[in-house]
Design a protein around this motif. Structure first.
Motif, PDB file in Angstrom:
ATOM      1  N   SER A  18       0.836  -1.197   0.000  1.00 53.73           N
ATOM      2  CA  SER A  18       0.000   0.000   0.000  1.00 53.73           C
ATOM      3  C   SER A  18       0.875   1.252   0.000  1.00 53.73           C
ATOM      4  CB  SER A  18      -0.941   0.007   1.216  1.00 53.73           C
ATOM      5  OG  SER A  18      -0.204  -0.109   2.412  1.00 53.73           O
ATOM      6  N   THR A  19       0.599   2.136  -0.958  1.00 52.83           N
ATOM      7  CA  THR A  19       1.406   3.343  -1.138  1.00 52.83           C
ATOM      8  C   THR A  19       0.915   4.452  -0.211  1.00 52.83           C
ATOM      9  OG1 THR A  19       1.858   2.800  -3.439  1.00 52.83           O
ATOM     10  CG2 THR A  19       2.145   5.094  -2.791  1.00 52.83           C
ATOM     11  N   VAL A  20       1.846   5.073   0.489  1.00 52.62           N
ATOM     12  CA  VAL A  20       1.526   6.194   1.372  1.00 52.62           C
ATOM     13  C   VAL A  20       1.875   7.512   0.701  1.00 52.62           C
ATOM     14  CG1 VAL A  20       1.852   7.197   3.667  1.00 52.62           C
ATOM     15  CG2 VAL A  20       2.014   4.717   3.365  1.00 52.62           C
ATOM     16  N   LEU A  21       3.080   7.617   0.186  1.00 54.41           N
ATOM     17  CA  LEU A  21       3.547   8.821  -0.495  1.00 54.41           C
ATOM     18  C   LEU A  21       4.151   8.427  -1.836  1.00 54.41           C
ATOM     19  CD1 LEU A  21       5.366  10.547   2.516  1.00 54.41           C
ATOM     20  CD2 LEU A  21       3.100  11.106   1.629  1.00 54.41           C
ATOM     21  N   SER A  41      -3.418  10.051   5.076  1.00 51.58           N
ATOM     22  CA  SER A  41      -2.831  10.779   3.944  1.00 51.58           C
ATOM     23  C   SER A  41      -1.306  10.770   3.975  1.00 51.58           C
ATOM     24  CB  SER A  41      -3.342  12.222   3.921  1.00 51.58           C
ATOM     25  OG  SER A  41      -3.014  12.892   5.131  1.00 51.58           O
ATOM     26  N   GLY A  42      -0.714  10.363   5.108  1.00 50.74           N
ATOM     27  CA  GLY A  42       0.740  10.227   5.178  1.00 50.74           C
ATOM     28  C   GLY A  42       1.457  11.259   6.015  1.00 50.74           C
ATOM     29  N   LYS A  43       0.747  12.025   6.852  1.00 54.20           N
ATOM     30  CA  LYS A  43       1.390  13.085   7.632  1.00 54.20           C
ATOM     31  C   LYS A  43       2.419  12.517   8.614  1.00 54.20           C
ATOM     32  CE  LYS A  43      -2.467  14.541   9.420  1.00 54.20           C
ATOM     33  NZ  LYS A  43      -3.296  13.430   8.915  1.00 54.20           N
ATOM     34  N   GLY A 213      -1.535  13.325  -2.309  1.00 56.67           N
ATOM     35  CA  GLY A 213      -0.104  13.129  -2.539  1.00 56.67           C
ATOM     36  C   GLY A 213       0.711  14.388  -2.702  1.00 56.67           C
ATOM     37  N   SER A 214       0.115  15.557  -2.483  1.00 61.52           N
ATOM     38  CA  SER A 214       0.876  16.813  -2.581  1.00 61.52           C
ATOM     39  C   SER A 214       0.432  17.757  -1.470  1.00 61.52           C
ATOM     40  CB  SER A 214       0.676  17.467  -3.953  1.00 61.52           C
ATOM     41  OG  SER A 214      -0.677  17.805  -4.145  1.00 61.52           O
TER      42      SER A 214
END
Length: 523
Positions: A18-21, A41-43, A213-214
């Motif tokens: 699973s992709t986080v960033l 969201s990856g914080k 992702g941004s």
């Protein structure tokens, strides 16, 4: 201004794929920067990558100076002392030996340039209201909020140029939050804070929103960010409505064009049947009509595709506002029914002594300073701790949501965790109930260890409320820790739908206001 912290093309995925960033770019200079975004969201992952706790699959991280990182839940060995948590135990011991005459090179190596460490430690502890904690005090006797502040002092003592804070107001009472915000306001280096605390975020110079992702930056504190996002969301909703209208219009135009083509086709077929013109001319006419019809269809299909693309792009700008809806009849507590009786209860830790009677589906908020024993009281009610005095009588099934939300087995999926706590339910029933908590499809098969704070909260709530027997009294200990604002809203929705009684310990006044409590008790 030259960035003191930069991230270029940063990509990270968990072992399950699973992709986080994916290709994140970020650059910040000196100042106070808040980072917000949906749970998952990856914080937190981003902060761990910057701190070096995780290794990216791709990309680079540049830091001008030294980094200090305070995680969401700074754990500590219960056998450690305050000086161990502060990271100064060895330095103090070496200083003591030197003061007694030691000339060992090892002692001077340990001390380095930290000759004033005792004085600086005393000043930092006093600044954060921890002056009453002796350096030899065991960590097991300090509250969760005090441990967070001690861990922050440990980072401040290293004199970092870049400070990363992940949900630093977790477990802090009002006075402690104010001291933390004072420290943030006085910070002169580079500060990057992940938080859901509005007051803390309002002390920031700008707010970055990590989404899709941004990161997009907004000037000012959280109130300014929220106002700007509201304007953007209103414009996005208008764009969606306009795109939907355009798509409907393009589809109508295509239907009308097909109707015109059908009429022409019938006229051509009639002319062919009646042989009104020479065969060669009729063949040319038919071929031109087919080419013309094909072009017309192509034009309308392109317009519909363009309109559909604009609609998709407009919808992507509108934030997701899904809601939790819980319907669990077995948790219902009739009005007037005895739920819990506390007679002169004094927990093993803290200064609380409490008489309390809960009847019916009451909603009680429990507040008070760090260290007063609120968490210990909840554990006394569940029977996990014996009271130092008094008696506890529970008249209904009870479940506790602890501060650390560590009820889930990280090696199992969310669905497997629910199966453990509710073994008599069917697979379909479990997944249907998880869907009510916004855990759908592949998310239910995700290992619990990979969940974000908000996802973990929803999964834990699902397990608690689906447990057998169903809880009619729910105890929640600082449940908003590590949650973004949409997740706090989801928690409020779940508790509004819950039809039993609950007692919630929290320092988040806005959250308590939103719950519609029947009583507040300050200890």
């Amino acid at each position: 201004m030259r960035a003191s912290l930069s991230v270029n093309d940063l990509s990270f995925s968990w072992p399950d794929g699973s992709t986080v960033l994916d290709g994140l770019d970020l650059g910040v200079g000196p100042g106070r920067h808040g980072l917000v975004g949906l749970n998952g969201s990856g914080k937190s992952t981003l902060l761990r990558l910057i701190a070096g706790e995780l290794v990216p699959q791709r990309g680079s991280i540049g830091v001008d100076g030294t980094v200090a990182y305070l995680p969401q839940d700074p754990g500590a060995d219960p056998d450690q002392t305050v000086s161990d948590v502060l990271g100064i135990a060895d330095t103090l011991a070496a200083l003591g030996r030197v003061e007694q005459g030691s000339t060992a090179i090892e002692d001077f190596d340990v001390i380095g340039d930290q000759w004033d460490i005792a004085e600086r430690t005393e000043a930092e502890l006093a600044r954060l209201g921890l002056g009453h904690l002796g350096l030899g005090r065991p960590v097991s006797s300090v509250s969760g909020g005090e441990l967070v502040l001690l861990s922050l002092v440990a980072r401040l003592l290293t004199r970092p140029s870049v400070l990363l804070l992940d949900e630093p107001t977790n477990n802090l009472d009002t006075a402690a939050r104010e001291r933390l915000i004072d420290i943030v306001a006085a910070w002169r280096g580079t500060l990057l804070v992940v938080s859901h605390d509005r007051e803390l975020l309002n002390a920031m110079d700008d707010i970055g929103s990590l989404r899709g992702g941004s990161v997009r930056w907004y000037g000012g504190g959280f109130d300014d960010y929220e106002a700007a996002v509201a304007v953007e969301q209103e414009a996005a909703a208008r764009a969606v409505r306009a795109a939907e209208a355009d798509l409907r219009a393009q589809r109508r135009d295509r239907i009308e064009a097909e109707s015109v083509l059908a009429t022409r086709r019938k006229q051509g077929e009639k002319a062919w049947a009646e042989k009104r013109m020479p065969k060669i001319a009729m063949g040319n006419y038919k071929r031109r009509a087919q080419v013309s019809a094909g072009k017309l269809r192509g034009v309308h299909e392109d317009r519909i595709e363009d309109a559909n693309t604009r609609l998709i792009e407009a919808e992507e700008l509108v934030h997701d506002d899904r809601e939790i809806r819980v319907d669990l009849p077995n948790t219902v507590v009739p009005s007037g029914r005895n739920v819990l009786t506390l007679d002169g209860v004094r927990p093993a830790y803290g200064s609380i002594e409490l008489d309390l009677e809960i009847r019916g589906p009451e909603r009680i908020g429990l507040t008070g300073r760090n260290g007063t024993g609120k968490t210990s009281l909840l554990r006394t009610i569940t029977g996990d701790q014996a009271p130092a005095a008094g008696s506890v009588r529970a008249h209904v099934p009870i479940r506790l949501l602890p501060q650390r939300m560590d009820l889930l087995d990280g090696s199992l999926t969310v669905a497997e965790n629910v199966a453990l706590i509710a073994p008599s339910t069917t697979e379909n029933d479990r997944r249907a109930q998880l869907a009510r908590f916004l855990i759908r499809g592949r998310a239910a098969d995700q290992p619990a260890s990979t969940l974000s704070g908000g996802e973990r909260l929803r999964a834990t709530l699902a397990c608690l409320l689906l447990a057998e027997p169903a809880p009619q009294l729910l105890l929640l200990d600082e449940p908003t820790n590590n949650l973004d604002l949409p997740s706090i809203r989801h928690l409020v929705e779940a508790l509004e739908s819950y039809r039993g009684a609950f007692v919630v310990v929290s320092h988040d006044q806005r959250f308590l206001d939103d719950l519609g409590l029947t009583r507040r008790i300050e200890v």
